[in-house]
Design a protein around this motif. Structure first.
Motif, PDB file in Angstrom:
ATOM      1  N   ALA A  50     -60.332 -53.070-117.245  1.00  0.00           N
ATOM      2  CA  ALA A  50     -61.178 -52.114-117.957  1.00  0.00           C
ATOM      3  C   ALA A  50     -62.591 -52.094-117.395  1.00  0.00           C
ATOM      4  CB  ALA A  50     -61.215 -52.453-119.448  1.00  0.00           C
ATOM      5  N   ALA A  51     -63.080 -53.248-116.952  1.00  0.00           N
ATOM      6  CA  ALA A  51     -64.450 -53.347-116.453  1.00  0.00           C
ATOM      7  C   ALA A  51     -64.559 -53.059-114.966  1.00  0.00           C
ATOM      8  CB  ALA A  51     -65.006 -54.736-116.750  1.00  0.00           C
ATOM      9  N   GLY A  52     -63.465 -52.629-114.338  1.00  0.00           N
ATOM     10  CA  GLY A  52     -63.521 -52.206-112.948  1.00  0.00           C
ATOM     11  C   GLY A  52     -63.410 -53.305-111.916  1.00  0.00           C
ATOM     12  N   LYS A  53     -63.110 -54.528-112.337  1.00  0.00           N
ATOM     13  CA  LYS A  53     -62.985 -55.615-111.375  1.00  0.00           C
ATOM     14  C   LYS A  53     -61.619 -55.640-110.701  1.00  0.00           C
ATOM     15  CE  LYS A  53     -66.197 -59.414-112.016  1.00  0.00           C
ATOM     16  NZ  LYS A  53     -66.340 -60.851-112.359  1.00  0.00           N
ATOM     17  N   LEU A  54     -60.581 -55.320-111.456  1.00  0.00           N
ATOM     18  CA  LEU A  54     -59.218 -55.374-110.928  1.00  0.00           C
ATOM     19  C   LEU A  54     -58.533 -54.034-111.157  1.00  0.00           C
ATOM     20  CD1 LEU A  54     -58.094 -58.885-112.255  1.00  0.00           C
ATOM     21  CD2 LEU A  54     -58.918 -58.330-109.952  1.00  0.00           C
ATOM     22  N   SER A  55     -57.559 -53.735-110.319  1.00  0.00           N
ATOM     23  CA  SER A  55     -56.767 -52.516-110.472  1.00  0.00           C
ATOM     24  C   SER A  55     -55.569 -52.798-111.367  1.00  0.00           C
ATOM     25  CB  SER A  55     -56.287 -52.028-109.104  1.00  0.00           C
ATOM     26  OG  SER A  55     -55.320 -52.931-108.572  1.00  0.00           O
ATOM     27  N   THR A  56     -54.941 -51.726-111.837  1.00  0.00           N
ATOM     28  CA  THR A  56     -53.749 -51.906-112.667  1.00  0.00           C
ATOM     29  C   THR A  56     -52.633 -52.593-111.881  1.00  0.00           C
ATOM     30  OG1 THR A  56     -52.988 -49.677-112.076  1.00  0.00           O
ATOM     31  CG2 THR A  56     -54.248 -49.898-114.117  1.00  0.00           C
ATOM     32  N   GLY A  57     -52.547 -52.315-110.583  1.00  0.00           N
ATOM     33  CA  GLY A  57     -51.509 -52.926-109.766  1.00  0.00           C
ATOM     34  C   GLY A  57     -51.686 -54.409-109.574  1.00  0.00           C
ATOM     35  N   GLN A  58     -52.912 -54.898-109.710  1.00  0.00           N
ATOM     36  CA  GLN A  58     -53.152 -56.328-109.542  1.00  0.00           C
ATOM     37  C   GLN A  58     -52.773 -57.139-110.771  1.00  0.00           C
ATOM     38  OE1 GLN A  58     -57.313 -55.697-108.284  1.00  0.00           O
ATOM     39  NE2 GLN A  58     -56.870 -56.977-106.511  1.00  0.00           N
ATOM     40  N   ILE A  59     -52.696 -56.506-111.937  1.00  0.00           N
ATOM     41  CA  ILE A  59     -52.364 -57.251-113.148  1.00  0.00           C
ATOM     42  C   ILE A  59     -51.016 -56.827-113.731  1.00  0.00           C
ATOM     43  CG2 ILE A  59     -54.789 -57.612-113.699  1.00  0.00           C
ATOM     44  CD1 ILE A  59     -54.465 -55.478-115.894  1.00  0.00           C
ATOM     45  N   SER A  60     -50.241 -56.070-112.976  1.00  0.00           N
ATOM     46  CA  SER A  60     -48.926 -55.655-113.460  1.00  0.00           C
ATOM     47  C   SER A  60     -47.946 -55.591-112.298  1.00  0.00           C
ATOM     48  CB  SER A  60     -48.998 -54.293-114.164  1.00  0.00           C
ATOM     49  OG  SER A  60     -49.362 -53.279-113.249  1.00  0.00           O
ATOM     50  N   ARG A  61     -46.665 -55.634-112.649  1.00  0.00           N
ATOM     51  CA  ARG A  61     -45.623 -55.553-111.631  1.00  0.00           C
ATOM     52  C   ARG A  61     -44.379 -54.957-112.268  1.00  0.00           C
ATOM     53  NH1 ARG A  61     -42.607 -60.402-108.262  1.00  0.00           N
ATOM     54  NH2 ARG A  61     -42.152 -59.195-106.384  1.00  0.00           N
ATOM     55  N   PRO A  62     -43.700 -54.005-111.611  1.00  0.00           N
ATOM     56  CA  PRO A  62     -42.489 -53.426-112.185  1.00  0.00           C
ATOM     57  C   PRO A  62     -41.450 -54.504-112.485  1.00  0.00           C
ATOM     58  CG  PRO A  62     -43.220 -52.126-110.308  1.00  0.00           C
ATOM     59  CD  PRO A  62     -44.062 -53.371-110.316  1.00  0.00           C
ATOM     60  N   LEU A  63     -40.855 -54.433-113.652  1.00  0.00           N
ATOM     61  CA  LEU A  63     -39.837 -55.414-114.014  1.00  0.00           C
ATOM     62  C   LEU A  63     -38.641 -55.364-113.080  1.00  0.00           C
ATOM     63  CD1 LEU A  63     -40.012 -55.025-117.890  1.00  0.00           C
ATOM     64  CD2 LEU A  63     -40.560 -57.087-116.589  1.00  0.00           C
ATOM     65  N   ARG A  64     -38.307 -54.174-112.592  1.00  0.00           N
ATOM     66  CA  ARG A  64     -37.187 -54.065-111.653  1.00  0.00           C
ATOM     67  C   ARG A  64     -37.463 -54.881-110.395  1.00  0.00           C
ATOM     68  NH1 ARG A  64     -33.384 -50.654-113.049  1.00  0.00           N
ATOM     69  NH2 ARG A  64     -33.827 -49.057-114.623  1.00  0.00           N
TER      70      ARG A  64
END
Length: 468
Positions: A61-75
Protein backbone atom coordinates in the motif's frame (compact mmCIF):
# COMPACT_ATOMS: atom_id res chain seq x y z
CA UNK A 1 -15.21 -51.10 -10.67
CA UNK A 2 -13.41 -48.02 -9.33
CA UNK A 3 -13.68 -44.88 -11.43
CA UNK A 4 -10.45 -43.08 -12.16
CA UNK A 5 -9.02 -40.09 -13.96
CA UNK A 6 -5.65 -39.07 -15.30
CA UNK A 7 -3.90 -35.91 -14.16
CA UNK A 8 -0.37 -35.09 -15.22
CA UNK A 9 0.26 -38.70 -16.06
CA UNK A 10 -0.91 -39.97 -12.68
CA UNK A 11 -3.93 -42.28 -12.41
CA UNK A 12 -5.98 -41.24 -9.41
CA UNK A 13 -8.95 -43.22 -8.23
CA UNK A 14 -11.99 -41.51 -6.80
CA UNK A 15 -11.87 -44.16 -4.08
CA UNK A 16 -9.12 -42.17 -2.37
CA UNK A 17 -10.13 -39.97 0.53
CA UNK A 18 -11.17 -36.48 -0.61
CA UNK A 19 -9.81 -33.56 1.39
CA UNK A 20 -11.37 -30.17 0.72
CA UNK A 21 -9.52 -27.09 2.01
CA UNK A 22 -11.34 -23.75 2.11
CA UNK A 23 -8.91 -20.83 1.91
CA UNK A 24 -5.47 -20.38 0.37
CA UNK A 25 -3.88 -18.36 3.15
CA UNK A 26 -1.12 -19.62 5.41
CA UNK A 27 -3.24 -22.38 6.96
CA UNK A 28 -4.68 -23.72 3.72
CA UNK A 29 -1.40 -23.52 1.82
CA UNK A 30 0.67 -25.26 4.50
CA UNK A 31 -1.98 -27.97 4.85
CA UNK A 32 -2.10 -28.59 1.08
CA UNK A 33 1.69 -28.76 0.88
CA UNK A 34 1.89 -31.32 3.69
CA UNK A 35 -0.78 -33.47 2.03
CA UNK A 36 0.91 -33.18 -1.36
CA UNK A 37 2.50 -36.62 -1.04
CA UNK A 38 -0.27 -38.32 0.92
CA UNK A 39 -2.63 -40.94 -0.51
CA UNK A 40 -5.54 -38.47 -0.73
CA UNK A 41 -7.20 -36.23 -3.29
CA UNK A 42 -6.85 -32.58 -2.21
CA UNK A 43 -8.93 -29.68 -3.50
CA UNK A 44 -8.00 -26.17 -2.42
CA UNK A 45 -10.75 -23.58 -2.92
CA UNK A 46 -9.87 -19.89 -2.70
CA UNK A 47 -11.74 -16.74 -3.72
CA UNK A 48 -8.58 -15.05 -5.03
CA UNK A 49 -6.63 -17.99 -6.51
CA UNK A 50 -3.43 -16.60 -4.98
CA UNK A 51 -1.57 -16.89 -1.72
CA UNK A 52 -1.08 -13.41 -0.27
CA UNK A 53 1.55 -12.62 2.35
CA UNK A 54 -0.74 -10.47 4.48
CA UNK A 55 1.93 -9.21 6.93
CA UNK A 56 3.43 -7.14 4.09
CA UNK A 57 0.22 -5.73 2.61
CA UNK A 58 0.90 -2.33 4.16
CA UNK A 59 4.28 -2.17 2.36
CA UNK A 60 2.46 -2.77 -0.90
CA UNK A 61 0.00 0.00 0.00
CA UNK A 62 2.87 2.38 0.79
CA UNK A 63 4.59 1.74 -2.54
CA UNK A 64 7.56 -0.23 -1.26
CA UNK A 65 6.59 -3.60 -2.72
CA UNK A 66 4.55 -4.72 -5.72
CA UNK A 67 1.59 -7.07 -5.54
CA UNK A 68 3.68 -9.73 -7.28
CA UNK A 69 6.30 -9.62 -4.55
CA UNK A 70 3.84 -10.45 -1.78
CA UNK A 71 1.62 -12.92 -3.64
CA UNK A 72 1.93 -16.02 -5.77
CA UNK A 73 -0.68 -17.98 -7.77
CA UNK A 74 -1.76 -21.08 -5.88
CA UNK A 75 -1.56 -23.12 -9.07
CA UNK A 76 2.11 -22.23 -9.42
CA UNK A 77 2.80 -22.79 -5.75
CA UNK A 78 1.23 -26.27 -5.74
CA UNK A 79 2.02 -27.32 -9.32
CA UNK A 80 4.47 -30.03 -8.25
CA UNK A 81 1.84 -31.82 -6.17
CA UNK A 82 -0.06 -34.03 -8.62
CA UNK A 83 -2.81 -34.87 -6.13
CA UNK A 84 -3.69 -31.22 -5.36
CA UNK A 85 -6.29 -29.32 -7.40
CA UNK A 86 -6.80 -25.58 -6.95
CA UNK A 87 -10.11 -23.93 -7.79
CA UNK A 88 -11.35 -20.34 -7.87
CA UNK A 89 -14.53 -19.80 -5.89
CA UNK A 90 -16.05 -18.71 -2.61
CA UNK A 91 -17.62 -21.21 -0.23
CA UNK A 92 -21.15 -20.13 0.65
CA UNK A 93 -22.96 -23.14 2.17
CA UNK A 94 -22.39 -26.54 3.72
CA UNK A 95 -24.38 -29.79 3.83
CA UNK A 96 -22.64 -31.94 6.46
CA UNK A 97 -24.93 -34.93 5.92
CA UNK A 98 -24.17 -35.11 2.19
CA UNK A 99 -20.60 -33.99 2.88
CA UNK A 100 -20.63 -31.28 0.30
CA UNK A 101 -19.86 -27.56 0.05
CA UNK A 102 -21.64 -25.13 -2.25
CA UNK A 103 -19.21 -22.67 -3.87
CA UNK A 104 -19.89 -19.55 -5.87
CA UNK A 105 -18.03 -18.45 -8.97
CA UNK A 106 -17.29 -14.74 -9.63
CA UNK A 107 -20.24 -14.66 -12.08
CA UNK A 108 -22.60 -15.65 -9.21
CA UNK A 109 -23.21 -19.18 -10.54
CA UNK A 110 -22.58 -22.05 -8.12
CA UNK A 111 -21.02 -25.50 -8.10
CA UNK A 112 -20.77 -28.36 -5.60
CA UNK A 113 -17.65 -29.88 -4.06
CA UNK A 114 -17.77 -33.18 -2.18
CA UNK A 115 -15.42 -34.13 0.62
CA UNK A 116 -14.51 -36.81 3.13
CA UNK A 117 -12.49 -34.37 5.22
CA UNK A 118 -13.20 -30.63 5.29
CA UNK A 119 -10.61 -28.13 6.51
CA UNK A 120 -11.86 -24.58 7.06
CA UNK A 121 -9.02 -22.07 6.71
CA UNK A 122 -11.08 -19.14 5.43
CA UNK A 123 -9.58 -16.57 7.82
CA UNK A 124 -11.11 -13.35 9.07
CA UNK A 125 -12.17 -10.09 7.45
CA UNK A 126 -12.09 -6.48 8.61
CA UNK A 127 -14.66 -5.67 11.27
CA UNK A 128 -16.24 -2.23 11.56
CA UNK A 129 -17.77 -3.06 14.93
CA UNK A 130 -21.34 -2.79 13.74
CA UNK A 131 -20.79 0.24 11.50
CA UNK A 132 -20.49 -1.28 8.04
CA UNK A 133 -21.18 2.15 6.53
CA UNK A 134 -17.65 3.15 7.59
CA UNK A 135 -16.18 0.76 5.01
CA UNK A 136 -16.80 3.15 2.11
CA UNK A 137 -14.66 5.90 3.60
CA UNK A 138 -12.25 3.78 5.66
CA UNK A 139 -10.79 0.74 3.83
CA UNK A 140 -9.19 -2.06 5.81
CA UNK A 141 -6.00 -3.99 5.15
CA UNK A 142 -6.83 -7.65 4.54
CA UNK A 143 -6.59 -8.24 0.76
CA UNK A 144 -4.58 -7.17 -2.29
CA UNK A 145 -7.56 -5.06 -3.35
CA UNK A 146 -7.41 -3.31 0.03
CA UNK A 147 -3.70 -2.58 -0.40
CA UNK A 148 -4.20 -1.09 -3.87
CA UNK A 149 -7.19 0.90 -2.67
CA UNK A 150 -5.14 2.33 0.19
CA UNK A 151 -2.24 3.10 -2.18
CA UNK A 152 -4.64 5.02 -4.43
CA UNK A 153 -5.93 7.01 -1.46
CA UNK A 154 -2.49 7.77 -0.01
CA UNK A 155 -0.72 8.94 -3.15
CA UNK A 156 -3.94 10.40 -4.59
CA UNK A 157 -4.34 12.58 -1.49
CA UNK A 158 -0.97 14.25 -2.07
CA UNK A 159 -1.77 14.75 -5.75
CA UNK A 160 -5.14 16.35 -5.01
CA UNK A 161 -3.62 18.56 -2.31
CA UNK A 162 -1.13 19.87 -4.88
CA UNK A 163 -4.04 21.30 -6.92
CA UNK A 164 -5.60 23.16 -3.99
CA UNK A 165 -4.76 26.59 -2.52
CA UNK A 166 -3.57 26.80 1.09
CA UNK A 167 -6.42 26.44 3.53
CA UNK A 168 -8.65 23.96 5.38
CA UNK A 169 -9.52 21.92 2.29
CA UNK A 170 -5.88 21.30 1.42
CA UNK A 171 -5.12 20.55 5.09
CA UNK A 172 -7.85 17.88 5.14
CA UNK A 173 -6.26 16.13 2.15
CA UNK A 174 -2.91 16.20 3.94
CA UNK A 175 -4.33 14.65 7.11
CA UNK A 176 -4.35 10.87 7.41
CA UNK A 177 -6.34 9.16 10.18
CA UNK A 178 -5.78 5.55 11.24
CA UNK A 179 -8.18 3.65 13.49
CA UNK A 180 -6.37 0.99 15.50
CA UNK A 181 -3.01 0.98 17.26
CA UNK A 182 -2.08 -2.65 16.69
CA UNK A 183 0.79 -3.79 14.43
CA UNK A 184 -0.97 -2.92 11.16
CA UNK A 185 -2.02 0.54 12.36
CA UNK A 186 1.45 1.32 13.70
CA UNK A 187 3.09 0.04 10.52
CA UNK A 188 0.83 2.16 8.32
CA UNK A 189 1.37 5.27 10.43
CA UNK A 190 5.13 4.88 10.27
CA UNK A 191 5.12 4.25 6.54
CA UNK A 192 2.97 7.30 5.74
CA UNK A 193 5.25 9.61 7.72
CA UNK A 194 8.36 8.03 6.23
CA UNK A 195 6.85 8.38 2.77
CA UNK A 196 5.98 12.04 3.35
CA UNK A 197 9.34 13.02 4.83
CA UNK A 198 11.60 11.01 2.52
CA UNK A 199 10.15 9.63 -0.72
CA UNK A 200 7.88 12.59 -1.55
CA UNK A 201 9.72 15.36 0.23
CA UNK A 202 11.17 17.09 -2.85
CA UNK A 203 8.72 16.17 -5.61
CA UNK A 204 5.95 18.76 -5.17
CA UNK A 205 5.90 22.51 -5.79
CA UNK A 206 2.76 23.81 -4.08
CA UNK A 207 2.73 21.62 -0.98
CA UNK A 208 5.27 20.41 1.56
CA UNK A 209 4.59 16.65 1.95
CA UNK A 210 6.45 16.56 5.25
CA UNK A 211 3.70 18.78 6.70
CA UNK A 212 1.24 15.89 6.33
CA UNK A 213 -0.41 14.94 9.62
CA UNK A 214 -0.82 11.30 10.63
CA UNK A 215 -3.36 10.72 13.43
CA UNK A 216 -3.38 7.31 15.14
CA UNK A 217 -6.45 6.50 17.26
CA UNK A 218 -6.72 3.59 19.69
CA UNK A 219 -8.91 2.71 22.63
CA UNK A 220 -6.04 1.39 24.74
CA UNK A 221 -3.56 3.19 26.93
CA UNK A 222 -0.67 2.44 24.56
CA UNK A 223 0.04 1.26 21.03
CA UNK A 224 0.99 -2.37 20.39
CA UNK A 225 -0.68 -3.49 23.58
CA UNK A 226 0.27 -7.17 23.08
CA UNK A 227 4.00 -6.36 23.20
CA UNK A 228 6.16 -6.03 26.31
CA UNK A 229 5.93 -2.59 27.98
CA UNK A 230 9.54 -1.69 27.17
CA UNK A 231 8.90 -2.36 23.47
CA UNK A 232 5.68 -0.35 23.38
CA UNK A 233 7.54 2.54 25.03
CA UNK A 234 10.22 2.40 22.32
CA UNK A 235 7.57 2.21 19.60
CA UNK A 236 5.81 5.25 21.06
CA UNK A 237 9.02 7.28 21.06
CA UNK A 238 9.84 6.31 17.46
CA UNK A 239 6.34 7.18 16.26
CA UNK A 240 6.41 10.54 18.02
CA UNK A 241 9.85 11.28 16.59
CA UNK A 242 8.50 10.51 13.12
CA UNK A 243 5.69 13.00 13.74
CA UNK A 244 2.76 10.61 14.28
CA UNK A 245 0.11 12.14 16.55
CA UNK A 246 -1.11 9.54 19.05
CA UNK A 247 -4.66 9.77 20.41
CA UNK A 248 -5.12 6.99 22.97
CA UNK A 249 -8.12 6.00 25.05
CA UNK A 250 -10.57 6.98 22.31
CA UNK A 251 -12.98 5.17 19.99
CA UNK A 252 -13.72 6.19 16.41
CA UNK A 253 -17.47 6.71 16.48
CA UNK A 254 -18.16 8.19 13.04
CA UNK A 255 -16.47 8.32 9.66
CA UNK A 256 -17.59 10.58 6.82
CA UNK A 257 -16.09 11.64 3.53
CA UNK A 258 -14.41 14.70 5.01
CA UNK A 259 -13.92 13.99 8.71
CA UNK A 260 -13.64 11.43 11.48
CA UNK A 261 -15.21 11.64 14.93
CA UNK A 262 -13.61 10.17 18.05
CA UNK A 263 -15.09 9.84 21.51
CA UNK A 264 -13.11 9.36 24.75
CA UNK A 265 -13.45 5.83 26.05
CA UNK A 266 -13.87 7.11 29.61
CA UNK A 267 -16.61 9.49 28.57
CA UNK A 268 -16.58 13.04 27.35
CA UNK A 269 -17.42 15.14 24.34
CA UNK A 270 -16.79 13.79 20.82
CA UNK A 271 -14.12 15.51 18.74
CA UNK A 272 -14.04 15.94 14.97
CA UNK A 273 -10.89 15.84 12.84
CA UNK A 274 -11.04 17.07 9.26
CA UNK A 275 -9.49 14.44 7.00
CA UNK A 276 -10.09 12.98 3.56
CA UNK A 277 -8.19 9.73 4.20
CA UNK A 278 -9.21 7.29 6.93
CA UNK A 279 -7.71 3.81 7.22
CA UNK A 280 -9.29 1.13 9.40
CA UNK A 281 -7.28 -1.54 11.26
CA UNK A 282 -9.44 -1.85 14.40
CA UNK A 283 -10.83 -5.34 14.70
CA UNK A 284 -11.62 -8.47 12.70
CA UNK A 285 -14.57 -10.80 12.35
CA UNK A 286 -15.34 -14.16 10.79
CA UNK A 287 -16.14 -14.34 7.09
CA UNK A 288 -19.81 -15.07 6.25
CA UNK A 289 -19.11 -18.75 5.43
CA UNK A 290 -17.70 -19.31 8.92
CA UNK A 291 -20.87 -17.95 10.52
CA UNK A 292 -22.93 -20.13 8.19
CA UNK A 293 -21.12 -23.35 9.11
CA UNK A 294 -21.37 -22.51 12.82
CA UNK A 295 -25.13 -22.35 12.38
CA UNK A 296 -25.37 -25.47 10.22
CA UNK A 297 -23.17 -27.52 12.57
CA UNK A 298 -24.78 -26.04 15.72
CA UNK A 299 -21.28 -25.12 16.89
CA UNK A 300 -20.50 -22.55 19.55
CA UNK A 301 -18.81 -19.36 18.40
CA UNK A 302 -17.70 -16.14 20.04
CA UNK A 303 -18.79 -12.60 19.18
CA UNK A 304 -16.17 -12.31 16.44
CA UNK A 305 -17.33 -15.59 14.90
CA UNK A 306 -14.47 -17.88 15.98
CA UNK A 307 -15.73 -21.45 16.18
CA UNK A 308 -15.17 -23.58 19.28
CA UNK A 309 -13.11 -26.68 18.43
CA UNK A 310 -11.88 -29.86 20.06
CA UNK A 311 -8.22 -30.26 21.13
CA UNK A 312 -7.42 -31.67 17.67
CA UNK A 313 -9.08 -28.60 16.01
CA UNK A 314 -12.09 -30.59 14.78
CA UNK A 315 -15.62 -29.29 15.30
CA UNK A 316 -17.41 -31.04 18.21
CA UNK A 317 -19.54 -33.86 16.86
CA UNK A 318 -17.92 -33.59 13.42
CA UNK A 319 -14.49 -35.27 13.43
CA UNK A 320 -14.36 -34.92 9.64
CA UNK A 321 -14.41 -31.09 9.81
CA UNK A 322 -11.45 -29.03 11.04
CA UNK A 323 -11.26 -25.29 11.72
CA UNK A 324 -7.76 -23.79 11.69
CA UNK A 325 -6.04 -20.42 11.84
CA UNK A 326 -7.86 -17.24 12.88
CA UNK A 327 -11.23 -19.00 13.00
CA UNK A 328 -10.23 -21.60 15.61
CA UNK A 329 -11.72 -20.55 18.93
CA UNK A 330 -9.73 -22.40 21.56
CA UNK A 331 -7.16 -21.53 24.25
CA UNK A 332 -7.03 -17.90 23.12
CA UNK A 333 -5.14 -18.86 19.99
CA UNK A 334 -3.74 -15.69 18.37
CA UNK A 335 -4.83 -14.49 14.96
CA UNK A 336 -1.33 -14.53 13.50
CA UNK A 337 0.30 -16.23 10.53
CA UNK A 338 2.28 -18.66 12.70
CA UNK A 339 -0.88 -20.07 14.26
CA UNK A 340 -2.40 -20.60 10.80
CA UNK A 341 0.74 -22.32 9.51
CA UNK A 342 0.96 -24.61 12.52
CA UNK A 343 -2.77 -25.34 12.36
CA UNK A 344 -2.50 -26.29 8.70
CA UNK A 345 0.35 -28.68 9.41
CA UNK A 346 -1.57 -30.16 12.34
CA UNK A 347 -4.75 -30.78 10.30
CA UNK A 348 -2.67 -32.49 7.63
CA UNK A 349 -1.02 -34.64 10.31
CA UNK A 350 -4.47 -35.66 11.59
CA UNK A 351 -5.48 -36.75 8.07
CA UNK A 352 -2.29 -38.79 7.78
CA UNK A 353 -2.84 -40.37 11.18
CA UNK A 354 -6.41 -41.31 10.23
CA UNK A 355 -5.11 -42.99 7.07
CA UNK A 356 -2.56 -44.95 9.09
CA UNK A 357 -5.08 -45.90 11.77
CA UNK A 358 -3.23 -43.92 14.42
CA UNK A 359 -4.84 -41.67 17.06
CA UNK A 360 -4.84 -37.94 16.51
CA UNK A 361 -2.73 -35.72 18.71
CA UNK A 362 -4.00 -32.52 20.32
CA UNK A 363 -2.93 -29.24 18.74
CA UNK A 364 -0.24 -27.32 20.57
CA UNK A 365 0.57 -23.83 19.41
CA UNK A 366 4.21 -22.83 19.72
CA UNK A 367 4.54 -19.09 20.05
CA UNK A 368 6.93 -17.86 17.36
CA UNK A 369 6.82 -14.32 18.67
CA UNK A 370 5.48 -10.98 17.45
CA UNK A 371 6.99 -8.35 15.18
CA UNK A 372 6.14 -4.86 13.99
CA UNK A 373 7.90 -2.61 11.47
CA UNK A 374 7.74 1.13 12.14
CA UNK A 375 10.17 2.79 9.75
CA UNK A 376 13.55 2.27 8.16
CA UNK A 377 15.92 1.09 10.88
CA UNK A 378 13.15 0.71 13.46
CA UNK A 379 11.26 -2.53 14.10
CA UNK A 380 10.23 -4.59 17.12
CA UNK A 381 10.63 -8.33 17.62
CA UNK A 382 9.47 -10.26 20.65
CA UNK A 383 10.10 -14.01 20.92
CA UNK A 384 9.69 -15.34 24.44
CA UNK A 385 12.26 -13.61 26.65
CA UNK A 386 14.04 -12.15 23.61
CA UNK A 387 13.07 -8.54 22.90
CA UNK A 388 14.72 -6.64 20.06
CA UNK A 389 14.22 -3.09 18.83
CA UNK A 390 15.93 -0.53 16.62
CA UNK A 391 18.28 -1.64 13.86
CA UNK A 392 18.77 -5.15 15.30
CA UNK A 393 15.00 -5.65 15.48
CA UNK A 394 14.68 -4.28 11.95
CA UNK A 395 17.24 -6.76 10.56
CA UNK A 396 15.63 -9.66 12.43
CA UNK A 397 12.18 -8.59 11.20
CA UNK A 398 13.43 -8.56 7.59
CA UNK A 399 15.06 -11.99 7.88
CA UNK A 400 11.90 -13.59 9.25
CA UNK A 401 9.62 -12.08 6.59
CA UNK A 402 11.95 -13.03 3.75
CA UNK A 403 12.09 -16.61 5.06
CA UNK A 404 8.31 -17.01 4.99
CA UNK A 405 7.58 -15.41 1.60
CA UNK A 406 6.33 -17.97 -0.91
CA UNK A 407 8.62 -18.62 -3.86
CA UNK A 408 12.38 -18.13 -4.19
CA UNK A 409 11.86 -15.43 -6.84
CA UNK A 410 9.70 -13.38 -4.47
CA UNK A 411 12.30 -13.68 -1.71
CA UNK A 412 15.11 -12.48 -3.96
CA UNK A 413 13.04 -9.67 -5.46
CA UNK A 414 11.81 -8.42 -2.09
CA UNK A 415 15.28 -8.51 -0.58
CA UNK A 416 16.66 -6.55 -3.54
CA UNK A 417 13.89 -3.97 -3.19
CA UNK A 418 14.55 -3.50 0.52
CA UNK A 419 18.29 -3.17 -0.06
CA UNK A 420 17.51 -0.55 -2.71
CA UNK A 421 15.41 1.50 -0.29
CA UNK A 422 18.33 1.59 2.15
CA UNK A 423 20.51 3.26 -0.47
CA UNK A 424 17.91 5.67 -1.85
CA UNK A 425 14.62 7.18 -0.78
CA UNK A 426 12.56 6.39 -3.88
CA UNK A 427 9.75 3.84 -3.82
CA UNK A 428 9.50 1.74 -6.95
CA UNK A 429 5.83 0.72 -6.80
CA UNK A 430 3.88 3.94 -6.38
CA UNK A 431 1.66 3.54 -9.44
CA UNK A 432 -2.04 3.91 -8.70
CA UNK A 433 -5.02 3.85 -11.03
CA UNK A 434 -8.10 6.05 -10.93
CA UNK A 435 -10.54 3.31 -11.79
CA UNK A 436 -13.53 3.66 -14.11
CA UNK A 437 -15.53 1.18 -12.06
CA UNK A 438 -18.77 2.51 -10.50
CA UNK A 439 -18.29 0.86 -7.09
CA UNK A 440 -18.19 2.18 -3.56
CA UNK A 441 -14.70 0.76 -3.09
CA UNK A 442 -13.19 3.16 -5.64
CA UNK A 443 -13.64 6.60 -4.17
CA UNK A 444 -11.25 8.32 -6.59
CA UNK A 445 -12.74 7.63 -10.00
CA UNK A 446 -13.08 9.49 -13.28
CA UNK A 447 -16.31 7.60 -13.94
CA UNK A 448 -18.40 10.00 -11.86
CA UNK A 449 -17.45 12.74 -14.30
CA UNK A 450 -17.88 10.61 -17.44
CA UNK A 451 -21.22 9.18 -16.36
CA UNK A 452 -22.67 11.47 -13.65
CA UNK A 453 -25.87 9.42 -13.38
CA UNK A 454 -23.87 6.44 -12.11
CA UNK A 455 -22.43 8.33 -9.16
CA UNK A 456 -23.73 6.76 -5.97
CA UNK A 457 -25.18 8.96 -3.25
CA UNK A 458 -23.11 9.71 -0.19
CA UNK A 459 -24.29 8.90 3.31
CA UNK A 460 -25.91 12.31 3.48
CA UNK A 461 -27.78 11.73 0.25
CA UNK A 462 -25.73 14.25 -1.73
CA UNK A 463 -23.71 13.83 -4.92
CA UNK A 464 -20.39 15.24 -5.95
CA UNK A 465 -20.59 17.82 -8.70
CA UNK A 466 -18.75 17.25 -11.99
CA UNK A 467 -16.02 19.77 -12.80
CA UNK A 468 -16.96 22.91 -14.74
Amino acid sequence: MMCSTVKKGVVMGYGRKRVLIIGGGFGGLFCARRLGRADVEVTLLDRGASHVFQPLLYQCAAGKLSTGQISRPLREELARHANVTTLLGEAVDLDPDARQVIARRPDESTFTLRYDVLIIAAGMRQSYLGHEEFAHWAPGMKTLDDALNVRRRLFGAFEIAETLPPGPERDAWLTFAIAGGGPTGVELAGQIREMATRALAHEFHSIEPEDARVLLFDGGSCVLGTFAPELTDKATKVLQKLGVELHLGVHVTDVRHDRVTVTPKAGGSPEDFATRTVLWTAGVEAVPFARRIAKVLDANSDRAGRIAVEPDLSVPGHPDIFVIGDLAGRDNLPGVAENAMQGGLHAAACVRHDLAGKPRRPYRYRDAGSAAYISRGHALLQVGPVKLAGVIGWLAWGFIHIAFLSGLENRISTLATWLGTIARVHRTDRTFILDNTPSAEHSYSWLKFMHPNMLHATRDGGQANPPH
